[in-house]
Design a protein around this motif. Structure first.
Motif, short mmCIF file in Angstrom:
data_model
loop_
_atom_site.label_atom_id
_atom_site.label_comp_id
_atom_site.label_asym_id
_atom_site.label_seq_id
_atom_site.Cartn_x
_atom_site.Cartn_y
_atom_site.Cartn_z
N GLY A 140 34.65 -82.38 83.75
CA GLY A 140 33.31 -81.94 84.10
C GLY A 140 32.26 -83.03 84.02
N LEU A 141 32.70 -84.28 83.93
CA LEU A 141 31.78 -85.41 83.84
C LEU A 141 31.58 -86.05 85.21
CD1 LEU A 141 33.23 -87.12 80.64
CD2 LEU A 141 31.07 -85.86 80.79
N PRO A 142 30.40 -86.63 85.46
CA PRO A 142 30.20 -87.35 86.72
C PRO A 142 31.20 -88.49 86.85
CG PRO A 142 28.11 -86.98 85.60
CD PRO A 142 29.19 -86.60 84.63
N LEU A 143 31.52 -88.85 88.08
CA LEU A 143 32.54 -89.87 88.32
C LEU A 143 32.16 -91.20 87.68
CD1 LEU A 143 35.24 -90.34 89.73
CD2 LEU A 143 33.98 -91.00 91.79
N ALA A 144 30.90 -91.61 87.82
CA ALA A 144 30.47 -92.89 87.25
C ALA A 144 30.59 -92.87 85.72
CB ALA A 144 29.03 -93.19 87.66
N THR A 145 30.21 -91.76 85.12
CA THR A 145 30.33 -91.63 83.66
C THR A 145 31.79 -91.69 83.23
OG1 THR A 145 28.33 -90.25 83.60
CG2 THR A 145 29.79 -90.15 81.68
N THR A 146 32.64 -91.02 83.99
CA THR A 146 34.07 -91.03 83.68
C THR A 146 34.62 -92.44 83.75
OG1 THR A 146 34.26 -88.81 84.62
CG2 THR A 146 36.30 -90.03 84.27
N HIS A 147 34.26 -93.18 84.79
CA HIS A 147 34.69 -94.58 84.92
C HIS A 147 34.33 -95.38 83.67
CE1 HIS A 147 36.51 -95.74 88.73
NE2 HIS A 147 35.76 -94.85 89.35
N ARG A 148 33.10 -95.26 83.24
CA ARG A 148 32.60 -96.05 82.11
C ARG A 148 33.31 -95.67 80.81
NH1 ARG A 148 27.94 -94.62 82.67
NH2 ARG A 148 27.64 -93.13 80.97
N ILE A 149 33.44 -94.38 80.56
CA ILE A 149 34.05 -93.92 79.31
C ILE A 149 35.54 -94.27 79.28
CG2 ILE A 149 34.67 -91.87 77.97
CD1 ILE A 149 32.03 -90.64 78.89
N VAL A 150 36.21 -94.07 80.40
CA VAL A 150 37.65 -94.35 80.46
C VAL A 150 37.92 -95.83 80.23
CG1 VAL A 150 39.62 -94.48 82.05
CG2 VAL A 150 38.30 -92.36 81.86
N ALA A 151 37.08 -96.69 80.80
CA ALA A 151 37.26 -98.14 80.60
C ALA A 151 37.14 -98.50 79.13
CB ALA A 151 36.22 -98.90 81.43
N GLU A 152 36.18 -97.92 78.44
CA GLU A 152 36.00 -98.22 77.02
C GLU A 152 37.15 -97.64 76.19
OE1 GLU A 152 32.43 -98.32 73.70
OE2 GLU A 152 32.15 -97.21 75.57
N MET A 153 37.59 -96.44 76.53
CA MET A 153 38.72 -95.84 75.81
C MET A 153 39.99 -96.66 76.02
SD MET A 153 37.92 -91.80 76.63
CE MET A 153 39.29 -91.12 75.68
N GLU A 154 40.14 -97.22 77.21
CA GLU A 154 41.29 -98.09 77.46
C GLU A 154 41.22 -99.34 76.60
OE1 GLU A 154 43.57 -100.39 81.15
OE2 GLU A 154 41.60 -99.48 81.47
N ASP A 155 40.02 -99.91 76.45
CA ASP A 155 39.86 -101.10 75.61
C ASP A 155 40.29 -100.84 74.17
OD1 ASP A 155 38.90 -102.57 77.72
OD2 ASP A 155 36.78 -102.30 77.21
N PHE A 156 40.05 -99.62 73.69
CA PHE A 156 40.41 -99.27 72.32
C PHE A 156 41.85 -98.78 72.19
CE2 PHE A 156 35.78 -99.11 71.68
CZ PHE A 156 35.68 -99.73 70.44
N GLY A 157 42.57 -98.72 73.29
CA GLY A 157 43.95 -98.26 73.25
C GLY A 157 44.10 -96.75 73.19
#
Length: 290
Positions: free
Chosen positions: A38-55
């Motif tokens: 339910g998140l905007p696409l741009a927000t999802t991109h940003r959050i997913v990238a950071e979550m990937e950085d943290f493993g």
């Protein structure tokens, strides 16, 4: 905690991404994560990238994501559900060696039973339980023993909700469910004949923890045939009592003679006696950021 313009905290948005994954949706691309969270696409991109950085998420070659091993590593440090699973595992294995069908451990999570473990034989009867999966309380034997020992207000909430129907045998009415729960409390076990699949029978007993509280349901799923159920009930009750003893030993103060060995590890690990004695003194390297 920082909040977005929509009033959602950063942590809540991370949780929205986490909960987009499910047992039948383990690989998701960015667009799917956006829709399911339910998140905007741009927000999802940003959050997913950071979550990937943290493993916390892992990107796959096909540009989908899955939950990261780092998340599992952190979860394994809790003495809660995974500690319970670890302590109970030898007893589940003992039951499974006798039953050779399905043996499983579930806990109460919301108005569902969440399964921490399931051991299965390849030629066992059909069973829809998944590790990390959930089932409605009224339809599964593990859920029924947990519901039977819940307080009146919680039971009322379940009675007032949807009682999903899997088969003709699934309990459908609040009155029938109320009578069944009374029987389970009186008998000390639950039996569900064909509640989820016509060919399967669930048999469950409660597992008690510290302060005599019900912490889990221990169950088997076996063929729904004419075989006697009482021997399986007795087998489960013996395993449940053994799990309770191990839980009590794990949570007894370290200086108590009844305390289990292992120091701070005893609520997380079930291993050999020598291993438990050695773990508290074993040398460990320091890991940055851990």
């Amino acid at each position: 905690m920082a909040r977005s313009s929509g009033g959602r905290s950063a942590l809540s948005r991370v949780m929205q991404v986490f909960t987009a994954f499910d047992v039948d949706a383990v690989f998701l691309n960015i667009s799917q994560l956006s829709v399911r969270s339910g998140l905007p696409l741009a927000t999802t991109h940003r959050i997913v990238a950071e979550m990937e950085d943290f493993g916390l998420l892992e990107r796959q070659p096909d540009k989908t994501y899955r939950l990261g091993v780092r998340l599992w590593e952190i979860a394994c440090r809790t003495p809660g559900a995974l500690g319970l699973r670890e302590i109970a595992m030898p007893h589940l294995q003992s039951v499974q060696s006798r039953v050779r069908q399905h043996t499983q451990l579930g806990i109460l999570e919301g108005q569902e039973v969440l399964f921490l473990e399931r051991l299965s034989a390849r030629d066992a009867v059909v069973n829809v339980t998944l590790v990390g999966g959930r089932l409605p309380l009224h339809a599964s034997s593990s859920g029924l023993v947990l519901l039977a020992h819940a307080d009146d207000e919680f039971q009322h909430d379940v009675f007032s909700g949807e009682l999903f129907r899997y088969t003709e045998q699934t309990v459908q009415s609040p009155d029938a469910l109320r009578r069944l729960l009374q029987k389970i409390r009186r008998d000390g076990f639950a039996i569900g004949n064909g509640f989820i699949h016509p060919d399967a029978r669930g048999i469950a007993v409660p597992v008690r923890g510290v302060n005599d509280t019900i912490v889990a349901g221990l169950s088997v799923v076996v063929p729904n045939d004419d075989a006697p159920t009482l021997p399986l009930v007795r087998l489960l009750q013996g395993a449940s009592a053994a799990i309770t003893q191990d839980l009590l030993a794990a949570y007894t103060p370290p200086n108590d003679p009844q305390s289990a060995p292992g120091g701070r590890f005893r609520q997380l690990v079930s291993s050999s006696a020598d291993s438990m004695e050695y773990l508290p003194t074993a040398p460990r390297p320091t890991r940055a950021g851990r």
